[in-house]
Design an enzyme around this catalytic site. Sequence first.
Site, PDB file in Angstrom:
ATOM      1  N   ASP A   1       0.853  -1.193   0.000  1.00 15.35           N
ATOM      2  CA  ASP A   1       0.000   0.000   0.000  1.00 15.35           C
ATOM      3  C   ASP A   1       0.884   1.237   0.000  1.00 15.35           C
ATOM      4  O   ASP A   1       2.073   1.166   0.309  1.00 15.35           O
ATOM      5  CB  ASP A   1      -0.938  -0.004   1.227  1.00 15.35           C
ATOM      6  CG  ASP A   1      -2.219   0.801   0.981  1.00 15.35           C
ATOM      7  OD1 ASP A   1      -2.140   1.913   0.415  1.00 15.35           O
ATOM      8  OD2 ASP A   1      -3.291   0.323   1.362  1.00 15.35           O
TER       9      ASP A   1
ATOM     10  N   TYR B   1     -14.515   5.620 -13.300  1.00 20.19           N
ATOM     11  CA  TYR B   1     -14.477   4.474 -12.379  1.00 20.19           C
ATOM     12  C   TYR B   1     -15.106   3.239 -13.027  1.00 20.19           C
ATOM     13  O   TYR B   1     -14.516   2.151 -13.032  1.00 20.19           O
ATOM     14  CB  TYR B   1     -15.210   4.840 -11.092  1.00 20.19           C
ATOM     15  CG  TYR B   1     -15.202   3.750 -10.051  1.00 20.19           C
ATOM     16  CD1 TYR B   1     -14.055   3.485  -9.300  1.00 20.19           C
ATOM     17  CD2 TYR B   1     -16.333   2.978  -9.800  1.00 20.19           C
ATOM     18  CE1 TYR B   1     -14.045   2.484  -8.343  1.00 20.19           C
ATOM     19  CE2 TYR B   1     -16.331   1.978  -8.847  1.00 20.19           C
ATOM     20  CZ  TYR B   1     -15.190   1.730  -8.112  1.00 20.19           C
ATOM     21  OH  TYR B   1     -15.178   0.731  -7.159  1.00 20.19           O
TER      22      TYR B   1
ATOM     23  N   ASP C   1       3.582   1.837  -4.562  1.00 20.00           N
ATOM     24  CA  ASP C   1       2.617   2.556  -5.391  1.00 20.00           C
ATOM     25  C   ASP C   1       2.367   1.706  -6.629  1.00 20.00           C
ATOM     26  O   ASP C   1       3.280   1.508  -7.447  1.00 20.00           O
ATOM     27  CB  ASP C   1       3.192   3.928  -5.781  1.00 20.00           C
ATOM     28  CG  ASP C   1       2.185   4.781  -6.540  1.00 20.00           C
ATOM     29  OD1 ASP C   1       1.200   4.213  -7.071  1.00 20.00           O
ATOM     30  OD2 ASP C   1       2.376   6.002  -6.605  1.00 20.00           O
TER      31      ASP C   1
HETATM   32  N1  LIG Z   1     -16.368   0.254  -0.912  1.00 17.64           N
HETATM   33  C1  LIG Z   1     -17.200  -0.173  -1.850  1.00 17.64           C
HETATM   34  O1  LIG Z   1     -18.436  -0.059  -1.721  1.00 17.64           O
HETATM   35  C2  LIG Z   1     -16.671  -0.832  -3.092  1.00 17.64           C
HETATM   36  C3  LIG Z   1     -17.589  -1.299  -4.050  1.00 17.64           C
HETATM   37  C4  LIG Z   1     -17.120  -1.920  -5.191  1.00 17.64           C
HETATM   38  C5  LIG Z   1     -15.751  -2.081  -5.381  1.00 17.64           C
HETATM   39  N2  LIG Z   1     -14.877  -1.621  -4.455  1.00 17.64           N
HETATM   40  C6  LIG Z   1     -13.430  -1.810  -4.700  1.00 17.64           C
HETATM   41  O2  LIG Z   1     -12.813  -2.422  -3.581  1.00 17.64           O
HETATM   42  C7  LIG Z   1     -11.479  -1.949  -3.447  1.00 17.64           C
HETATM   43  C8  LIG Z   1     -11.263  -1.394  -2.032  1.00 17.64           C
HETATM   44  O3  LIG Z   1     -12.155  -0.321  -1.822  1.00 17.64           O
HETATM   45  P1  LIG Z   1     -12.316   0.412  -0.414  1.00 17.64           P
HETATM   46  O4  LIG Z   1     -13.701   0.919  -0.358  1.00 17.64           O
HETATM   47  O5  LIG Z   1     -11.787  -0.439   0.678  1.00 17.64           O
HETATM   48  O6  LIG Z   1     -11.368   1.693  -0.645  1.00 17.64           O
HETATM   49  P2  LIG Z   1     -10.427   2.511   0.367  1.00 17.64           P
HETATM   50  O7  LIG Z   1     -10.228   3.832  -0.281  1.00 17.64           O
HETATM   51  O8  LIG Z   1     -10.927   2.449   1.751  1.00 17.64           O
HETATM   52  O9  LIG Z   1      -9.048   1.672   0.309  1.00 17.64           O
HETATM   53  C9  LIG Z   1      -8.284   1.615  -0.876  1.00 17.64           C
HETATM   54  C10 LIG Z   1      -6.857   1.277  -0.518  1.00 17.64           C
HETATM   55  O10 LIG Z   1      -6.080   1.280  -1.750  1.00 17.64           O
HETATM   56  C11 LIG Z   1      -4.884   1.988  -1.510  1.00 17.64           C
HETATM   57  N3  LIG Z   1      -4.352   2.593  -2.736  1.00 17.64           N
HETATM   58  C12 LIG Z   1      -4.903   3.604  -3.455  1.00 17.64           C
HETATM   59  N4  LIG Z   1      -4.080   3.950  -4.450  1.00 17.64           N
HETATM   60  C13 LIG Z   1      -2.994   3.144  -4.364  1.00 17.64           C
HETATM   61  C14 LIG Z   1      -1.786   3.028  -5.106  1.00 17.64           C
HETATM   62  N5  LIG Z   1      -1.505   3.842  -6.138  1.00 17.64           N
HETATM   63  N6  LIG Z   1      -0.881   2.089  -4.742  1.00 17.64           N
HETATM   64  C15 LIG Z   1      -1.134   1.273  -3.687  1.00 17.64           C
HETATM   65  N7  LIG Z   1      -2.251   1.331  -2.943  1.00 17.64           N
HETATM   66  C16 LIG Z   1      -3.164   2.271  -3.276  1.00 17.64           C
HETATM   67  C17 LIG Z   1      -5.273   3.086  -0.496  1.00 17.64           C
HETATM   68  O11 LIG Z   1      -4.129   3.609   0.149  1.00 17.64           O
HETATM   69  C18 LIG Z   1      -6.217   2.317   0.424  1.00 17.64           C
HETATM   70  O12 LIG Z   1      -5.529   1.682   1.482  1.00 17.64           O
HETATM   71  C19 LIG Z   1     -11.284  -0.910  -4.541  1.00 17.64           C
HETATM   72  O13 LIG Z   1     -10.661  -1.501  -5.674  1.00 17.64           O
HETATM   73  C20 LIG Z   1     -12.703  -0.495  -4.878  1.00 17.64           C
HETATM   74  O14 LIG Z   1     -12.825   0.026  -6.189  1.00 17.64           O
HETATM   75  C21 LIG Z   1     -15.300  -0.990  -3.308  1.00 17.64           C
END
Ligand SMILES: NC(=O)c1ccc[n+]([C@@H]2O[C@H](COP(=O)([O-])OP(=O)(O)OC[C@H]3O[C@@H](n4cnc5c(N)ncnc54)[C@H](O)[C@@H]3O)[C@@H](O)[C@H]2O)c1
Length: 256
Positions: free
Chosen positions: A38, A153, A61
């Site tokens: 992360d 997205y 990253d």
């Molecule tokens: N929360 C929802 O309702 C939902 C629904 C559908 C899909 N998703 C998918 O699930 C996954 C997690 O979502 P979430 O809600 O936990 O999001 P979140 O924002 O809480 O967590 C995302 C994590 O990804 C990390 N991240 C972002 N950019 C990065 C990079 N360049 N390199 C490394 N790490 C990076 C962030 O630091 C964070 O820890 C995502 O792919 C999201 O699209 C989430």
Amino acid sequence: MLLDLTDRRVIVTGGARGIGLALVESFLAEGSRVAVLDLDVSSLDPLVASHHGDLVAIACDVRSEDSVSSAVAAAATGLGGIDVLVNNAGINVQSLLEETSDAAWTRCFDVNVGGVFRVSKAVIPYLKEQRSGRIINAASFAAVIPSVGSAAYAASKSAVVQLTRVLASELGPWGITVNAYAPGMVPTAMNGFAELPTAQQDELLDTLSVRRWEEPEDVANVVRFLASDQAGYVTGALIDVSGGKFATQFPARARG
Ligand SMILES: NC(=O)c1ccc[n+]([C@@H]2O[C@H](COP(=O)([O-])OP(=O)(O)OC[C@H]3O[C@@H](n4cnc5c(N)ncnc54)[C@H](O)[C@@H]3O)[C@@H](O)[C@H]2O)c1
């Protein structure tokens, strides 16, 4: 059905918070060994300290090929190999297309699709060598049913689904499965659903057959299955874990 994930060596990208952190905790609870990749992993220090070598946290990253290749090498060293990759890292961009900047569009694809591409590419040699493995990619219901303001997205998550299918075909001969999953609405820092006014929350919840916010553990239950031996004949699939987002247009009618 018992899923034996003991000593499974698992990489979770974006595992420092949100759904990713729940995935990490759930694999650890099954006796797996986990590497988190992360941007900032300092918040994981207490968890790393309490897991005595079963959890490694590596700053990475996923937009950078160099960062990914050194982080994956460090994960393989720290875990003693790699069995499972969960490409969870993702970002959300919400704006009407005409108001979306080129930079926001590019960043969305660079993280959501480019990240899956880069980390998978770095992990594949480890999986091919042992002729087994699992790659599990976070898509979204937005890949199938997008909303207004989700052009970048939704398009990026659709690309993840197609990437998943191609990779499943390319890696099948090596005993490696590749799947995607589609969560629905898990309140996290990404979307702030839980902080919305009640009327807006009700409007969103009315789109679900299972009318409640999704818990990160709902997602983790599916991901652990996809990581297990029992999922060995599932590949190239998009698994719906959205509480019925795909099921019907007006689920609220069933509640009178
Ligand atoms: N929360 C929802 O309702 C939902 C629904 C559908 C899909 N998703 C998918 O699930 C996954 C997690 O979502 P979430 O809600 O936990 O999001 P979140 O924002 O809480 O967590 C995302 C994590 O990804 C990390 N991240 C972002 N950019 C990065 C990079 N360049 N390199 C490394 N790490 C990076 C962030 O630091 C964070 O820890 C995502 O792919 C999201 O699209 C989430």
